[in-house]
Design a protein around this motif. Structure first.
Motif, PDB file in Angstrom:
ATOM      1  N   HIS A  47      36.683 -30.404 -46.014  1.00 36.53           N
ATOM      2  CA  HIS A  47      37.457 -29.316 -45.404  1.00 36.53           C
ATOM      3  C   HIS A  47      38.645 -28.866 -46.247  1.00 36.53           C
ATOM      4  N   GLY A  70      45.463 -22.525 -42.869  1.00 33.06           N
ATOM      5  CA  GLY A  70      45.098 -23.357 -41.733  1.00 33.06           C
ATOM      6  C   GLY A  70      46.245 -24.182 -41.177  1.00 33.06           C
ATOM      7  N   LEU A  71      45.917 -24.995 -40.203  1.00 36.84           N
ATOM      8  CA  LEU A  71      46.872 -25.865 -39.517  1.00 36.84           C
ATOM      9  C   LEU A  71      47.699 -26.667 -40.516  1.00 36.84           C
ATOM     10  N   HIS A 105      41.274 -19.741 -44.021  1.00 39.49           N
ATOM     11  CA  HIS A 105      40.637 -21.066 -43.945  1.00 39.49           C
ATOM     12  C   HIS A 105      40.883 -21.705 -42.582  1.00 39.49           C
ATOM     13  N   SER A 106      39.828 -22.188 -41.951  1.00 36.24           N
ATOM     14  CA  SER A 106      39.924 -22.985 -40.737  1.00 36.24           C
ATOM     15  C   SER A 106      40.640 -22.192 -39.641  1.00 36.24           C
ATOM     16  N   MET A 107      41.834 -22.612 -39.169  1.00 36.66           N
ATOM     17  CA  MET A 107      42.573 -21.767 -38.224  1.00 36.66           C
ATOM     18  C   MET A 107      42.785 -20.375 -38.830  1.00 36.66           C
ATOM     19  N   CYS A 119      49.725 -25.672 -42.734  1.00 40.01           N
ATOM     20  CA  CYS A 119      50.013 -25.039 -44.030  1.00 40.01           C
ATOM     21  C   CYS A 119      51.259 -24.160 -43.962  1.00 40.01           C
ATOM     22  N   TRP A 143      50.264 -32.224 -35.168  1.00 45.28           N
ATOM     23  CA  TRP A 143      50.003 -31.384 -36.338  1.00 45.28           C
ATOM     24  C   TRP A 143      49.079 -30.214 -36.030  1.00 45.28           C
ATOM     25  N   TYR A 187      41.241 -28.185 -49.898  1.00 44.85           N
ATOM     26  CA  TYR A 187      41.381 -27.151 -50.930  1.00 44.85           C
ATOM     27  C   TYR A 187      40.546 -27.426 -52.179  1.00 44.85           C
ATOM     28  N   LYS A 193      47.418 -24.299 -54.210  1.00 46.64           N
ATOM     29  CA  LYS A 193      46.172 -25.072 -54.244  1.00 46.64           C
ATOM     30  C   LYS A 193      44.896 -24.243 -54.352  1.00 46.64           C
TER      31      LYS A 193
HETATM   32  N1  LIG Z   1      46.469 -33.974 -40.326  1.00 48.07           N
HETATM   33  C1  LIG Z   1      46.423 -33.610 -41.669  1.00 48.07           C
HETATM   34  C2  LIG Z   1      45.323 -32.652 -41.951  1.00 48.07           C
HETATM   35  C3  LIG Z   1      45.540 -31.250 -41.528  1.00 48.07           C
HETATM   36  C4  LIG Z   1      44.534 -30.351 -42.201  1.00 48.07           C
HETATM   37  O1  LIG Z   1      43.462 -30.764 -42.574  1.00 48.07           O
HETATM   38  N2  LIG Z   1      44.891 -29.084 -42.355  1.00 48.07           N
HETATM   39  C5  LIG Z   1      44.020 -28.188 -43.060  1.00 48.07           C
HETATM   40  C6  LIG Z   1      43.680 -27.026 -42.197  1.00 48.07           C
HETATM   41  S1  LIG Z   1      42.810 -27.621 -40.754  1.00 48.07           S
HETATM   42  C7  LIG Z   1      42.496 -26.185 -39.844  1.00 48.07           C
HETATM   43  O2  LIG Z   1      43.168 -25.251 -39.721  1.00 48.07           O
HETATM   44  C8  LIG Z   1      44.704 -27.743 -44.326  1.00 48.07           C
HETATM   45  O3  LIG Z   1      44.425 -26.705 -44.871  1.00 48.07           O
HETATM   46  N3  LIG Z   1      45.616 -28.591 -44.805  1.00 48.07           N
HETATM   47  C9  LIG Z   1      46.420 -28.298 -45.961  1.00 48.07           C
HETATM   48  C10 LIG Z   1      45.977 -28.971 -47.201  1.00 48.07           C
HETATM   49  O4  LIG Z   1      46.723 -28.884 -48.187  1.00 48.07           O
HETATM   50  O5  LIG Z   1      44.860 -29.520 -47.257  1.00 48.07           O
HETATM   51  C11 LIG Z   1      47.764 -33.110 -42.144  1.00 48.07           C
HETATM   52  O6  LIG Z   1      48.707 -33.209 -41.381  1.00 48.07           O
HETATM   53  O7  LIG Z   1      47.865 -32.644 -43.281  1.00 48.07           O
END
Ligand SMILES: N[C@@H](CCC(=O)N[C@@H](CSC=O)C(=O)NCC(=O)O)C(=O)O
Length: 280
Positions: free
Chosen positions: A258, A51-52, A146-148, A54, A95, A260, A62
């Motif tokens: 949302h 996801g975003l 996941h997510s994106m 990552c 982000w 890991y 994770k």
């Molecule tokens: N702004 C925060 C949170 C970004 C976030 O939650 N990213 C998610 C994916 S969201 C949709 O694609 C993610 O998987 N984050 C990685 C993690 O280790 O949790 C930020 O900048 O981290």
């Protein structure tokens, strides 16, 4: 292809690589988990789209997937979520857009179109590298994310059913054309003509198909997910699957958010789901 690091893990091998990508025209990083069975014969391969924000490390560190991949004899592959340090104005400002937010599509609009080409990278270039350089079966490929990356997994599977035999997702963005994350990315990467966006929207794509994955699709969604109502909208994909006669197991879990901790809780089920199809 440069080996960055390598580690024994559940009797298999966890490796991190860097290479010059011909799709994105920038260096890209990816990581591979080879289960112990891969020392003896070719194994099915499961691509994970993160996801975003990552990188190619997030899921491998994770997700807790290697234990189950070793049990089922499945290779895991994941990659960075966009090219980095591209120098594109605005690519590092937020982000949820630009670097770390490639959305697994090929941008058509300048300046993004020169290097934000994650669909070609994942579907063609990286797949070819994996099939040529690792003991992976070309006829047994699955995708999850996941997510994106859940959006990426669902849309790539729907666009390329001849490549991907199995698909699942954790908290996917299921209707990107209707939510802020998708609209922000698609308007820059694809331009203002929203009819082109629909080719990259899992719910819209599913509505044009008839039972594309007869063995089913698995989705897990936490009900305490902070992005559920505004960005993810799993009910949209559920309705599209219903209309397309597509078997879908959409599990809604109270208390999970949302991140890991949620993903790793249900990782065992996703690997088993893919294994039942890919190891048949
Ligand atoms: N702004 C925060 C949170 C970004 C976030 O939650 N990213 C998610 C994916 S969201 C949709 O694609 C993610 O998987 N984050 C990685 C993690 O280790 O949790 C930020 O900048 O981290």
């Amino acid at each position: 292809m440069e080996l960055i690091s390598q580690h024994k893990c559940f009797n298999g091998v966890q490796s991190f690589y860097k290479h010059e990508s011909t799709s994105t025209n920038f260096p890209m990083t990816f990581s591979v988990y080879e289960p112990p069975q891969a020392k003896l014969h070719k194994v099915p391969v499961l691509f994970y789209l993160a996801g975003l924000t990552c990188t190619d490390e997030t899921f491998m560190i994770k997700g807790g997937a290697q234990r189950y991949a070793a049990e089922h004899g499945i290779m895991l592959v994941t990659m960075d979520t966009s090219p980095r340090r591209t120098g594109i104005k605005g690519a590092g400002d937020s982000w949820d857009f630009g670097h770390g937010a490639g959305f697994y599509i090929d941008a058509t609009q300048e300046p993004w179109s020169a290097c934000f080409r994650m669909e070609s990278y994942v579907v063609q270039e990286l797949r070819n590298i994996i099939l040529a350089q690792f003991p992976a079966r070309a006829d047994r490929i699955g995708v999850f994310g996941h997510s994106m990356g859940g959006h990426g997994a669902l849309t790539l599977a729907l666009k390329y059913p001849e490549i991907y035999q199995s698909v699942s997702a954790f908290a996917p963005i299921t209707a990107p054309t209707e939510v802020p994350w998708g609209q922000k990315a698609f308007s820059a990467y694809l331009g203002p003509d929203q009819s082109t966006w629909l080719q990259h929207d899992a719910s819209a794509l599913m509505r044009t198909r008839k039972t594309p994955f007869p063995q089913g699709i698995l989705i897990d969604q936490g009900l305490d997910d902070q992005f559920l109502d505004e960005q993810l909208k799993p009910h949209q994909f559920e309705a599209a699957c219903w209309a397309a006669d597509q078997p879908l197991t959409l599990r809604r879990h109270s208390g999970y958010d949302h991140n890991y901790y949620f993903i790793s809780t249900f990782m065992q089920d996703h690997i088993a789901f893919h294994s039942a199809i890919l190891n048949k």
